[in-house]
Design a protein around this motif. Structure first.
Motif, PDB file in Angstrom:
ATOM      1  N   VAL A 132      32.621  46.793  37.002  1.00  0.00           N
ATOM      2  CA  VAL A 132      32.185  45.781  37.987  1.00  0.00           C
ATOM      3  C   VAL A 132      32.224  46.306  39.377  1.00  0.00           C
ATOM      4  CG1 VAL A 132      33.314  43.900  36.538  1.00  0.00           C
ATOM      5  CG2 VAL A 132      34.635  44.818  38.430  1.00  0.00           C
ATOM      6  N   LEU A 153      35.458  36.791  32.945  1.00  0.00           N
ATOM      7  CA  LEU A 153      34.303  37.168  33.576  1.00  0.00           C
ATOM      8  C   LEU A 153      33.150  37.294  32.703  1.00  0.00           C
ATOM      9  CD1 LEU A 153      35.889  40.232  35.812  1.00  0.00           C
ATOM     10  CD2 LEU A 153      35.105  37.903  36.524  1.00  0.00           C
ATOM     11  N   LEU A 211      38.924  32.827  40.680  1.00  0.00           N
ATOM     12  CA  LEU A 211      39.425  33.659  39.577  1.00  0.00           C
ATOM     13  C   LEU A 211      40.950  33.304  39.123  1.00  0.00           C
ATOM     14  CD1 LEU A 211      38.296  34.852  37.057  1.00  0.00           C
ATOM     15  CD2 LEU A 211      38.501  36.947  38.108  1.00  0.00           C
ATOM     16  N   VAL A 222      28.656  42.496  37.761  1.00  0.00           N
ATOM     17  CA  VAL A 222      28.942  43.120  36.475  1.00  0.00           C
ATOM     18  C   VAL A 222      27.923  44.237  36.330  1.00  0.00           C
ATOM     19  CG1 VAL A 222      28.929  42.779  33.890  1.00  0.00           C
ATOM     20  CG2 VAL A 222      29.893  40.783  35.446  1.00  0.00           C
ATOM     21  N   LEU A 272      40.986  43.402  38.989  1.00  0.00           N
ATOM     22  CA  LEU A 272      39.472  43.587  39.349  1.00  0.00           C
ATOM     23  C   LEU A 272      39.457  45.144  39.839  1.00  0.00           C
ATOM     24  CD1 LEU A 272      38.943  40.342  40.687  1.00  0.00           C
ATOM     25  CD2 LEU A 272      37.996  40.949  38.787  1.00  0.00           C
TER      26      LEU A 272
END
Length: 228
Positions: free
Chosen positions: A207, A159, A183, A216, A198
């Motif tokens: 995030v 990221l 991702l 972000v 995540l």
């Protein structure tokens, strides 16, 4: 379309911005614009070389699909990055597939015209070598992470790299057009593992997860998570 109109977009990338002005002009003089519809192939593994590309709008997926249908996603190339230089050096077929993500606009520098330019100005080869060496450096970093880093750090680091344009843009961006499945493929992780990592980053306020994108919120804390 006057390709000079794309110069500011291309110059926002470190590689093109640091080229001699004469080489910049020469590339734009022999280039042409290519447009891809969503999901349209630019080239496939095994296709003959067709030149060097830069993404002007949209994105291009670089990867491959096995005979069993399993996909390997190496990268998603976004503006203002360049790709396709490997076949320029060895003249061999394409190593991977490339297709458009959504509608995208590309700058194509055709193989024959580019080789003629490099034949007339051999010292320009060094600039193309720098483009390829940067990609090779990123590949080695990714291989090391795959072997040594825990999954959470790998997610955070990827990221961070995307947000910072893989070290090729002057400024970072906060909103990443990056579905979680994409991702996960890039990192060879399951979607469930990626989703949990995540969510942990979101719970920490690093995030914010939205549909098809990741925002972000705290770049420095993301950097810390990448180094954990």
């Amino acid at each position: 379309m006057d390709l000079q109109a794309w110069r500011p977009r291309l110059s926002s990338g470190q590689w093109f911005n640091h080229l001699p002005a004469l080489l910049q002009d020469s590339l734009l003089a022999i280039a042409r614009v290519r447009r891809l519809a969503p999901g349209q192939w630019l080239f496939k593994r095994g296709d003959p070389p067709c030149g060097l590309y830069a993404v002007l709008e949209g994105a291009v997926r670089i990867g491959a699909v096995s005979e069993q249908g399993k996909e390997a996603l190496l990268s998603v190339v976004e503006p203002p990055h360049w790709f396709g230089e490997i076949s320029l050096f060895d003249g061999r077929p394409r190593t991977h597939d490339a297709c458009g993500v959504g509608r995208c606009i590309l700058l194509q520098v055709p193989q024959t015209a580019l080789l003629e330019l490099l034949g007339e100005h051999p010292h320009y080869w060094r600039h193309l070598a720098l483009l390829m060496s940067h990609k090779l450096r990123l590949t080695f970093i990714s291989l090391e992470q795959l072997s040594l880093m825990p999954a959470a750090a790998r997610v955070a680091h990827r990221l961070l790299m995307i947000a910072e344009g893989y070290g090729q843009t002057e400024s970072s961006r906060r909103l990443l057009q990056l579905p979680q499945e994409q991702l996960a493929l890039m990192l060879s992780l399951s979607r469930q593992t990626t989703n949990q990592i995540l969510k942990d980053l979101q719970n920490q306020g690093i995030v914010q997860l939205n549909y098809g994108e990741i925002e972000v919120l705290d770049l420095e804390r993301l950097r810390g998570a990448a180094q954990a």
